[in-house]
Design a protein around this motif. Structure first.
Motif, short mmCIF file in Angstrom:
data_model
loop_
_atom_site.label_atom_id
_atom_site.label_comp_id
_atom_site.label_asym_id
_atom_site.label_seq_id
_atom_site.Cartn_x
_atom_site.Cartn_y
_atom_site.Cartn_z
N MET A 47 0.83 -1.20 0.00
CA MET A 47 0.00 0.00 0.00
C MET A 47 0.88 1.26 0.00
O MET A 47 0.56 2.24 -0.68
N LEU A 48 1.97 1.24 0.73
CA LEU A 48 2.89 2.38 0.77
C LEU A 48 3.54 2.61 -0.59
O LEU A 48 3.65 3.75 -1.05
N MET A 49 3.94 1.52 -1.26
CA MET A 49 4.55 1.66 -2.59
C MET A 49 3.53 2.18 -3.60
O MET A 49 3.85 3.07 -4.40
N ASP A 50 2.31 1.64 -3.57
CA ASP A 50 1.26 2.12 -4.48
C ASP A 50 0.97 3.60 -4.25
O ASP A 50 0.87 4.39 -5.19
N GLY A 51 0.82 3.97 -2.99
CA GLY A 51 0.52 5.37 -2.66
C GLY A 51 1.66 6.31 -3.00
O GLY A 51 1.44 7.41 -3.51
N GLY A 52 2.89 5.88 -2.74
CA GLY A 52 4.05 6.72 -3.06
C GLY A 52 4.20 6.96 -4.54
O GLY A 52 4.45 8.09 -4.99
N LEU A 53 4.05 5.90 -5.32
CA LEU A 53 4.15 6.04 -6.77
C LEU A 53 3.00 6.89 -7.31
O LEU A 53 3.18 7.72 -8.20
N ALA A 54 1.80 6.71 -6.75
CA ALA A 54 0.66 7.51 -7.18
C ALA A 54 0.87 8.99 -6.85
O ALA A 54 0.54 9.87 -7.66
#
Length: 194
Positions: free
Chosen positions: A85-92
């Motif tokens: 979730m952190l990786m998805d949110g950071g990239l978004a």
């Protein structure tokens, strides 16, 4: 002294004539531009841009998951949900930052709407996968859809590896137990942990 005042008054009159002519031109141009679009359209531009910023946030999550899928493959059901979730949110957020200037959505209100869109997509995008699996299989892959459906529950909010079901069915009323010899049962809470 009077001669200097006359020269100054003549100069002011020339400036007023020039300024008045320019002001009339600007007023006519503004009225012509305003006359092309109705008032209700001009009034909808700002609220529409806030809704658009929310959709930009949602699209950045979809784009980031698409990029992550092509880099890492289908999601790992045994992987760390917080890290994913952190990786998805950071990239978004990085994608939204790049689009900020391109779409002229840099105000605090637009940033809040994009963040809300990112949050909505991070926690609820799987519901679209449950509803339209063939569309997502064409965009990503059948394996990605299968793992997403396996990891999540339909009509739920997926947060930190847990599905919180938003069931639209009303719970049935249980009969009241007045006999102390019969044990009471507690309702079961379903949490999907992967």
């Amino acid at each position: 002294m009077a001669h200097g005042q006359d020269i100054f008054a003549e100069r002011l009159a020339r400036l007023n004539d020039t300024h008045g002519h320019r002001q009339k031109q600007q007023t006519a141009t503004a009225r012509a531009a305003r006359g092309r679009t109705p008032d209700w359209v001009r009034n909808m531009v700002y609220p529409g841009s806030l809704v658009g910023a929310c959709f930009v946030g949602i699209l950045t999550v979809i784009l980031s998951r698409y990029v992550m899928f092509h880099m890492n493959g289908a999601p790992d059901p045994d992987g760390d949900a917080d890290l994913t979730m952190l990786m998805d949110g950071g990239l978004a957020l990085a994608i939204a930052f790049v689009l900020r200037n391109a779409l002229n959505m840099s105000s605090k209100e637009h940033l809040a709407c994009k963040t809300a869109g990112i949050w909505i997509a991070l926690t609820c995008m799987h519901n679209l996968v449950h509803a339209y699996p063939m569309t997502w299989a064409n965009a990503f892959s059948p394996e990605w859809v299968e793992r997403t459906v396996e990891m999540t529950e339909p009509k739920s909010i997926f947060f930190r590896g847990m599905s919180f079901t938003l069931d639209d069915k009303a719970p049935e009323a249980e009969p009241v137990n007045t006999d102390p010899s019969i044990p009471t049962s507690k309702p079961e809470i379903k949490i999907n942990r992967g």
